[in-house]
Scaffold this motif. Sequence first.
Motif, short mmCIF file in Angstrom:
data_model
loop_
_atom_site.label_atom_id
_atom_site.label_comp_id
_atom_site.label_asym_id
_atom_site.label_seq_id
_atom_site.Cartn_x
_atom_site.Cartn_y
_atom_site.Cartn_z
N GLN A 5 0.83 -1.21 0.00
CA GLN A 5 0.00 0.00 0.00
C GLN A 5 0.86 1.25 0.00
O GLN A 5 0.54 2.24 -0.68
N ILE A 26 -15.15 -0.50 -1.75
CA ILE A 26 -15.60 -1.09 -0.48
C ILE A 26 -16.32 -2.40 -0.81
O ILE A 26 -17.41 -2.38 -1.39
N LYS A 34 -22.01 -1.98 4.16
CA LYS A 34 -21.32 -1.30 3.07
C LYS A 34 -22.10 -0.09 2.56
O LYS A 34 -21.53 0.96 2.29
N GLU A 198 -19.21 0.43 -4.01
CA GLU A 198 -19.34 -0.66 -3.04
C GLU A 198 -19.99 -1.86 -3.69
O GLU A 198 -20.87 -1.73 -4.52
N LYS A 213 -8.69 0.45 -1.04
CA LYS A 213 -9.60 -0.68 -0.98
C LYS A 213 -9.90 -1.04 0.47
O LYS A 213 -8.97 -1.11 1.29
N PHE A 214 -11.16 -1.26 0.75
CA PHE A 214 -11.58 -1.73 2.07
C PHE A 214 -12.40 -3.00 1.90
O PHE A 214 -13.13 -3.17 0.91
N LEU A 216 -15.16 -4.74 4.19
CA LEU A 216 -15.98 -4.54 5.38
C LEU A 216 -16.75 -5.81 5.68
O LEU A 216 -17.43 -6.37 4.81
N LYS A 264 -11.53 -11.07 -0.19
CA LYS A 264 -10.79 -9.86 0.15
C LYS A 264 -9.58 -9.72 -0.77
O LYS A 264 -8.81 -10.66 -0.94
N ALA A 268 -6.40 -4.98 0.27
CA ALA A 268 -7.53 -4.30 0.91
C ALA A 268 -7.34 -4.25 2.41
O ALA A 268 -6.74 -5.14 3.01
N ILE A 269 -7.87 -3.21 3.02
CA ILE A 269 -7.81 -3.03 4.47
C ILE A 269 -9.05 -3.67 5.08
O ILE A 269 -10.18 -3.31 4.73
N VAL A 271 -11.89 -4.30 7.67
CA VAL A 271 -12.60 -3.52 8.68
C VAL A 271 -13.76 -4.35 9.21
O VAL A 271 -14.63 -4.75 8.44
N MET A 285 -11.99 5.62 7.61
CA MET A 285 -11.78 5.48 6.18
C MET A 285 -11.46 6.82 5.53
O MET A 285 -10.55 6.92 4.69
#
Length: 296
Positions: A5, A26, A34, A198, A213-214, A216, A264, A268-269, A271, A285
């Motif tokens: 990242q 997301i 989301k 999302e 990128k997340f 969730l 994932k 991506a992070i 959460v 975020m």
Amino acid sequence: MTERQRQDDARHLPGQGELRRLRVAIDGPAGAGKGTVARGLAERLGYLLVDTGAIYRAVALAVHRVGLAWDDSGAIGTLAEDLASGGRIALERGGPGAPPDSTDARAAHDVRAAHDARAAHTTSDAGAADDGSADGPAHSSVGGSGMRVLLDGEDISSAIRAPEISLGASRVSAIPAVRKALLAMQRQAGAGGGVVLEGRDIGTVVFPDAEVKFFLTAPAEIRAKRRYDELVARGIDVSFEATLSDVLRRDKADSERAVAPLRKADDAILVDSGHRSPQEIIDEMATLVEIRARGA
């Protein structure tokens, strides 16, 4: 933040005084929140919100209305192609009756632009987008996004939230021809940056090079409780046990499908929204996106 990242950030440093408008992906399973988080994040950043799952739900509703069987992949693929090429699905910001502003016009144009963009976005069956989400509070129109979904000019924002359409969205999204027909819509909408998208595989397939990128998620029981409360608030007679069963069934279908399964992205992070407020997640975020937008 991982080393990858940090390297991505370094490759996209803006000039002095320039603030980049990023693509924010997301992803996550149904009921993770989301829609609510994406809406809040887009509002906080001043970005365009694209609820890609709403497009798949619209296809599922169209399938349901014409009486096609969920396993009739050939006919469903043909219908999706007609919906996309004819610009029959559109997204607009605001509640019912609200006139579109410039952002609305952009959203509606982006969704209707699939026909023009198709030649530039020829893909294999792996090209995919989100398949729908059960996220968002009961008062929202589309996945908590504050946007309307139109099918042939009709506002179907509430109709696409019905449980059978939610499950139908998972079924139609597993059809390669459907995903290929609708992929250009997702990519066209986010091509210019300054957008929050999302879905299920935005960061893995639709925009694998998204700047942020997340992923969730939350325990299935918590996600089912959110969905159950949403349905009850809308006057839908359903049990929690049935809702949990639907969530688990959908998780299985989304993660095991052959085309663009839910997963994932490596960068991506993660959460967990299980025991955190939407505002807390949005703040976290937004801080990260703003840092990356400055190239810090």
